[in-house]
Scaffold this active site. Structure first.
Site, PDB file in Angstrom:
ATOM      1  N   HIS A 123     -46.033  23.577 -31.563  1.00 55.09           N
ATOM      2  CA  HIS A 123     -45.562  24.158 -32.646  1.00 55.09           C
ATOM      3  C   HIS A 123     -46.460  24.842 -33.319  1.00 55.09           C
ATOM      4  O   HIS A 123     -47.693  24.527 -33.432  1.00 55.09           O
ATOM      5  CB  HIS A 123     -44.729  22.919 -33.493  1.00 55.09           C
ATOM      6  CG  HIS A 123     -44.081  23.373 -34.729  1.00 55.09           C
ATOM      7  ND1 HIS A 123     -44.574  23.831 -35.900  1.00 55.09           N
ATOM      8  CD2 HIS A 123     -42.713  23.245 -34.823  1.00 55.09           C
ATOM      9  CE1 HIS A 123     -43.645  23.687 -36.783  1.00 55.09           C
ATOM     10  NE2 HIS A 123     -42.566  23.470 -36.148  1.00 55.09           N
ATOM     11  N   ASP A 201     -49.561  15.329 -32.571  1.00 57.27           N
ATOM     12  CA  ASP A 201     -48.519  15.642 -33.285  1.00 57.27           C
ATOM     13  C   ASP A 201     -47.167  14.789 -32.893  1.00 57.27           C
ATOM     14  O   ASP A 201     -46.590  15.119 -31.696  1.00 57.27           O
ATOM     15  CB  ASP A 201     -48.119  17.042 -33.062  1.00 57.27           C
ATOM     16  CG  ASP A 201     -46.961  17.718 -33.795  1.00 57.27           C
ATOM     17  OD1 ASP A 201     -46.127  17.199 -34.467  1.00 57.27           O
ATOM     18  OD2 ASP A 201     -46.802  19.068 -33.941  1.00 57.27           O
ATOM     19  N   GLN A 204     -41.727  15.068 -33.126  1.00 58.66           N
ATOM     20  CA  GLN A 204     -40.595  14.830 -32.314  1.00 58.66           C
ATOM     21  C   GLN A 204     -40.432  13.695 -31.843  1.00 58.66           C
ATOM     22  O   GLN A 204     -39.592  12.941 -31.924  1.00 58.66           O
ATOM     23  CB  GLN A 204     -40.628  15.850 -31.467  1.00 58.66           C
ATOM     24  CG  GLN A 204     -40.409  17.326 -31.764  1.00 58.66           C
ATOM     25  CD  GLN A 204     -39.065  17.469 -32.413  1.00 58.66           C
ATOM     26  OE1 GLN A 204     -38.089  16.749 -32.186  1.00 58.66           O
ATOM     27  NE2 GLN A 204     -39.008  18.396 -33.405  1.00 58.66           N
ATOM     28  N   LYS A 227     -37.326  14.116 -39.869  1.00 61.68           N
ATOM     29  CA  LYS A 227     -36.883  14.153 -38.720  1.00 61.68           C
ATOM     30  C   LYS A 227     -36.646  12.845 -38.069  1.00 61.68           C
ATOM     31  O   LYS A 227     -36.111  12.589 -36.845  1.00 61.68           O
ATOM     32  CB  LYS A 227     -38.001  14.903 -37.622  1.00 61.68           C
ATOM     33  CG  LYS A 227     -38.340  16.226 -38.124  1.00 61.68           C
ATOM     34  CD  LYS A 227     -38.806  16.894 -37.132  1.00 61.68           C
ATOM     35  CE  LYS A 227     -39.372  18.459 -37.507  1.00 61.68           C
ATOM     36  NZ  LYS A 227     -39.909  19.151 -36.645  1.00 61.68           N
ATOM     37  N   CYS A 365     -40.448  27.826 -33.858  1.00 62.21           N
ATOM     38  CA  CYS A 365     -41.733  27.745 -34.449  1.00 62.21           C
ATOM     39  C   CYS A 365     -42.592  27.482 -33.151  1.00 62.21           C
ATOM     40  O   CYS A 365     -43.682  26.597 -33.284  1.00 62.21           O
ATOM     41  CB  CYS A 365     -41.993  26.648 -35.366  1.00 62.21           C
ATOM     42  SG  CYS A 365     -41.131  26.983 -36.901  1.00 62.21           S
TER      43      CYS A 365
HETATM   44  C1  LIG Z   1     -41.083  19.957 -37.171  1.00 63.24           C
HETATM   45  C2  LIG Z   1     -42.355  19.810 -36.337  1.00 63.24           C
HETATM   46  C3  LIG Z   1     -43.415  20.227 -37.319  1.00 63.24           C
HETATM   47  C4  LIG Z   1     -43.394  20.580 -38.587  1.00 63.24           C
HETATM   48  O1  LIG Z   1     -43.161  19.429 -39.243  1.00 63.24           O
HETATM   49  P1  LIG Z   1     -42.896  19.852 -40.833  1.00 63.24           P
HETATM   50  O2  LIG Z   1     -42.069  18.602 -41.243  1.00 63.24           O
HETATM   51  O3  LIG Z   1     -42.337  21.130 -40.779  1.00 63.24           O
HETATM   52  O4  LIG Z   1     -44.271  19.713 -41.589  1.00 63.24           O
HETATM   53  C5  LIG Z   1     -44.787  20.095 -36.278  1.00 63.24           C
HETATM   54  N1  LIG Z   1     -44.629  19.827 -35.020  1.00 63.24           N
HETATM   55  C6  LIG Z   1     -43.767  19.474 -34.228  1.00 63.24           C
HETATM   56  C7  LIG Z   1     -43.566  19.279 -32.959  1.00 63.24           C
HETATM   57  C8  LIG Z   1     -42.396  19.613 -34.989  1.00 63.24           C
HETATM   58  O5  LIG Z   1     -41.246  19.333 -34.439  1.00 63.24           O
END
Ligand SMILES: *Cc1c(COP(=O)(O)O)cnc(C)c1O
Length: 414
Positions: A123, A201, A204, A227, A365
């Site tokens: 992302h 990260d 998800q 999320k 993104c």
């Molecule tokens: C949504 C997402 C982000 C960013 O998250 P925010 O809540 O917009 O800061 C980063 N990495 C992954 C894999 C995402 O799905």
């Protein structure tokens, strides 16, 4: 526990809405998930009966709110199996968490010609902060390449790592393809050959599977509340204590200090508060606590198994639609991206919206990943715990109709 998915749906007030006179089929959960009543009520109750500034006052309400926030910090530590609640920092979300690491740990410990390894499936939130840091500090960015099946070519990792590798920053699950990366094995490999620090990260992964930061042995783990069926504007940065102890603060302000004087050097608060300058998003934290309680009641092992079954069901049906291209086919959970041949993702998404079906279209993104597949946009559907086979059936039937409509339009014009 036997779980009835209609009961789960009923927990989410927004899902009973009609869109364009159709029942809402919400398949944009990878962008943000909807909120159960328990999360909404926890926030209402906080503002109606318990609200105050935290970490400041000596009065009853302030003490009570502070205690609740600190209890939720412990709850979150348990949720991801952190060793200590001191390793949990409240941030705005995944994006801010990664930027915090780049601007504190990164600025202090990285030097010219050091390298950072990320992947081609990240992302933008896990690309751009490192690019900015690389430019400022003259670092080298290296990428683990993608394979056509949507997994990473991990055989290339040994060629990317050397003594100058200081960081591996990688997504747990791809936000475009749903690919689950073999994080545990990757971390083990990196630890065997370098002293690199590891950031995951988890934006998800956190809603689809049980996360155990000690088992993974990562140094940083980042995710967003919104999320995870929680409020927006709140997220978590987990950091191993031994790293947190040597990391300089980022933002300066209230709460993060011990002593401030106009003439002497300011001294900083203990961890984790040293990294939480300013007033906290306390209602967000309360809502996040309620969201975690909600999913723990259902159980993440159950959620993972349920969504895996739903994935198999959906892929089988999608593969039967002629001229539908699937991107990334292996090791997937919760997310599917596709295109209808000859038709723009935007047209498909807009027509699905006419049937009350919410999907995401565009580059998600993750422009480098999308261009790897030589397209500019994709249609993405993503599951949540309230997604049912009926939702998928509705999507499939609508896709078949839409393809028919779009094909006829094209034929008329040409
Ligand atoms: C949504 C997402 C982000 C960013 O998250 P925010 O809540 O917009 O800061 C980063 N990495 C992954 C894999 C995402 O799905």
């Amino acid at each position: 526990m036997i779980i009835n998915h209609q009961t789960i749906k009923n927990d989410f007030p927004i899902l009973s809405k009609k869109i364009n006179n159709y029942p809402l089929t919400y398949l944009d959960n990878a962008a943000s998930a909807q909120k159960p009543k328990s999360v909404i009520n926890s926030i209402v109750q906080y503002y109606q009966e318990e609200y105050s500034s935290t970490h400041r006052g000596i009065h009853y309400l302030s003490n009570y709110a502070t205690e609740r926030i600190e209890n939720i910090r412990s709850q979150i530590a348990k949720f991801i199996n952190a060793k200590s609640e001191k390793e949990i920092i409240f941030v705005k979300g995944t994006t801010e968490g990664i930027n915090l690491v780049a601007n504190t740990w990164g600025k202090k410990f990285l030097h010219p010609n050091d390298n950072i390894i990320i992947t081609e499936m990240e992302h933008h939130a896990n690309i751009v902060p490192w690019q900015m840091l690389a430019e400022e500090k003259k670092l080298i960015l290296r990428y683990i390449p993608l394979l056509p099946n949507g997994t990473l070519d991990v055989t290339k990792l040994p060629f990317l790592i050397n003594k100058k590798t200081k960081l591996l920053a990688i997504t747990h699950i791809s936000n475009v393809l749903g690919t689950m990366n073999p994080i545990k094995q990757l971390i083990k490999k990196v630890r065997e050959t370098s002293d690199a620090v590891i950031l995951i990260d988890g934006a998800q992964a956190i809603m689809h599977k049980k996360v155990d930061v000690q088992k993974l042995d990562c140094d940083f783990y980042v995710f967003s509340g919104h999320k995870l069926y929680g409020p927006s504007g709140i997220g978590i940065l987990y950091t191993k204590k031994k790293i947190l102890n040597i990391m300089p603060p980022w933002e300066g302000g209230g709460s993060m200090i011990k002593k401030v004087s106009l003439t002497k050097k300011t001294t900083f608060n203990n961890i984790p508060w040293k990294f939480e300058a300013g007033s906290l998003h306390s209602s967000g934290i309360i809502g996040l606590g309620a969201a975690i309680k909600y999913i723990q009641k259902i159980g993440l092992n159950y959620i993972e198994n349920y969504e895996k079954k739903l994935m198999r069901y959906t892929l089988t049906l999608l593969k039967k639609i002629p001229n539908l291209i699937l991107y990334g086919t292996d090791n997937k959970i919760g997310i599917i991206s596709f295109n209808l041949k000859k038709h723009h993702a935007y047209d498909v998404g807009s027509l699905l919206d006419q049937y009350g079906i919410a999907i995401r279209t565009g580059h998600h993104c993750a422009m480098p990943l999308v261009s790897y597949f030589k397209v500019q946009s994709m249609c993405r559907i993503s599951f949540a715990i309230y997604t049912t086979k009926e939702d998928i059936d509705r999507l499939i039937n609508s896709l078949i109709q839409i393809q028919y409509i779009l094909n006829n339009k094209k034929n008329k014009i040409s």
